[in-house]
Design an enzyme around this catalytic site. Structure first.
Site, PDB file in Angstrom:
ATOM      1  N   ASP A  26       0.969  -1.252   0.055  1.00  0.00           N
ATOM      2  CA  ASP A  26       0.068   0.007  -0.107  1.00  0.00           C
ATOM      3  C   ASP A  26       0.833   1.287   0.244  1.00  0.00           C
ATOM      4  OD1 ASP A  26      -1.915   1.847   0.041  1.00  0.00           O
ATOM      5  OD2 ASP A  26      -2.614   1.390   2.391  1.00  0.00           O
ATOM      6  N   ASP A  56      -0.909   5.793  -6.724  1.00  0.00           N
ATOM      7  CA  ASP A  56      -1.432   4.678  -5.669  1.00  0.00           C
ATOM      8  C   ASP A  56      -1.532   3.321  -6.142  1.00  0.00           C
ATOM      9  OD1 ASP A  56      -2.569   4.224  -3.373  1.00  0.00           O
ATOM     10  OD2 ASP A  56      -4.539   4.653  -3.910  1.00  0.00           O
TER      11      ASP A  56
END
Ligand SMILES: *[C@@H]1O[C@H](CO)[C@@H](O)[C@H](O)[C@H]1NC(C)=O
Ligand SMILES: *[C@@H]1O[C@H](CO)[C@@H](O)[C@H](O)[C@H]1NC(C)=O
Ligand SMILES: *[C@@H]1O[C@H](CO)[C@@H](O)[C@H](O)[C@H]1NC(C)=O
Length: 446
Positions: free
Chosen positions: A130, A330
């Protein structure tokens, strides 16, 4: 927020078409992967610490099981929108993350996993990658189900690791957790909490232990959360926790000297990508390089400035100033979010190039869909993204459409930062040169 940079002209590839090898009909919308892993085809730019990386729902994934429940496309896309909304909320600092109850149990939106080893003796742990969070965590004994979730690997048992230690309340390490992660004290131990953009959270004991990525990539006092309770993580993927690659001080990158990391997300769930850590600063001319920025109110996100988009070699008539709110790179958001002005221009150009295919109804946030039933080879126009300082990145054919639709969506307004989602990053080695304040893109890396 982000400094606005001088407008630069970009030279982007000429008009042409690239075939999509594995066009899927509009009816095969579940992400149920092929049952076989097509194996390794991996070319990292550097052979420092690198690990294979897999889609968590793919047959190459260590957490894959043939009985796994698959999510529906609309649920995946609704979660994706939740993540994008909450990134925006986090940036605007308008209070805490709110949880949408409409979804029932949230499954987190993260998509890609690596397997590392934790503790002494080392225990394998399969963790989600992440870039949108900092503090890492794994599920630790005791971790009753619920509130913990079932996982495929053995649950990490701190009492069996000779190198494990937890931080007492009031210790300097506990104080350094900062208000974002502090969660008081239990039994004299420092409690952490991580609240995710999608509304999920984990709580437990702030700890340290040896993290072994590879035989040469060992982090001896890796700081992480030993999770004893969670909300919003559900069973189907059976991963053991999350590795945080954000820009904040708690992240794995910051802990290992804050130099650099890179990854390559595979073209399909049946292919393998990679993650590297500690690669040197970008020097290779094989990378298209653009400056990296941070937002003033949160160090977590890695931000780049998108300036132009070309479709079939023609640059969209969108002034670079439209993109000046910046775009977050992201790993966890699926669909790229654009300023609505740019999205409308992209959609019009894409539709014009795809006019031989009959349109189909929108799916959730995707409004440019095609009926590809019976089409053996879908000819998708080339799409390239142009970033600040002339970095031009042509997307792989797997990085343009998803579920038979154009895999881009508009933000609410042009002032909202965009997000470069993981579909668009496929097969690119994305190098986050945190020490050198740059992001690099290398095509055809996996
Ligand atoms: C990569 O690995 C090979 C063989 O192990 C070694 O000879 C070479 O020096 C390494 N290159 C880098 C950049 O680390
Ligand atoms: C975690 O999420 C649940 C459900 O949304 C919420 O009730 C709980 O207060 C959260 N925990 C923390 C520590 O924020
Ligand atoms: C898609 O195209 C096929 C074949 O041309 C057709 O039979 C089908 O009804 C179409 N589906 C939709 C949803 O329009």
């Amino acid at each position: 927020m982000v400094p606005v940079l001088p407008i630069l002209l970009l030279l982007l590839p000429a008009a042409s078409f690239s075939p999509v090898a594995h066009a899927k009909g509009r009816h095969g919308h579940s992400l149920k992967p092929h049952a076989v892993c097509s194996g390794l085809r991996v070319f990292p730019s550097s052979n420092t610490t690198w690990l294979p990386l897999h889609h968590r729902r793919g047959p190459c994934s260590p957490s894959y099981s043939t009985g796994s429940r698959t999510s529906t496309t609309t649920n995946i896309l609704r979660r994706d929108q939740l993540r994008a909304d909450d990134i925006r909320r986090k940036l605007s600092k308008k209070g805490d993350v709110t949880v949408s109850t409409a979804l029932g149990t949230l499954e987190n939106t993260l998509e890609y996993v690596v397997t590392v080893e934790l503790g002494t003796p080392a225990v394998s742990q399969t963790l989600l990658v992440d870039t949108g969070s900092d503090l890492s965590w794994v599920q630790c004994r005791p971790c009753p189900v619920p509130p913990c979730h079932r996982q495929k690997d053995v649950v990490f048992d701190p009492s069996k690791s000779s190198t494990y230690s937890s931080f007492p309340c009031g210790s300097p390490a506990c104080a350094r957790l900062g208000s974002q992660y502090t969660n008081g004290c239990s039994n004299g131990q420092c409690d952490y909490v991580v609240k995710y953009n999608d509304g999920s959270n984990t709580t437990g004991t702030y700890s340290s232990d040896t993290l072994t990525m590879t035989s040469s990539g060992v982090v001896s006092n890796f700081l992480f959360g030993c999770s004893h309770a969670e909300q919003g993580f559900s069973d189907p993927d059976r991963t053991d926790g999350i590795l945080g690659f954000g820009g904040g001080t708690q992240s794995l990158v910051s802990q290992t000297g804050g130099r650099a990391f890179s990854y390559c997300l595979p073209r399909t769930a049946s292919h393998t990508g990679f993650l590297t850590l500690g690669v040197p600063h970008i020097s290779s001319s094989r990378f298209a390089v653009t400056p990296m920025y941070r937002f003033r109110n949160t160090p977590t996100f890695h931000v780049v400035i998108l300036q132009a988009i070309t479709v079939a070699g023609r640059r969209l008539g969108v002034p670079p100033s439209v993109f000046s709110a910046g775009s977050i790179m992201d790993s966890g958001t699926i669909i790229t979010r654009l300023p609505p002005t740019a999205y409308r221009a992209l959609r019009a150009a894409f539709r014009a190039e795809m006019k031989m295919y009959p349109p189909a109804s929108p799916i959730s946030i995707l409004d440019t869909c095609f009926n590809l039933t019976g089409v053996r080879r879908v000819m998708v126009p080339r799409v390239a993204l142009g970033f600040d300082r002339g970095a031009a990145v042509e997307l792989h054919s797997s990085g343009i459409m998803q579920y038979g639709c154009l895999a881009f969506a508009p933000n609410g307004d042009d002032a909202t930062p965009g997000i470069i989602g993981n579909v668009q990053q496929r097969t690119l080695e994305v190098l986050y040169d945190v020490g050198g304040w740059a992001v690099g893109f290398r095509r055809g890396a996996c």
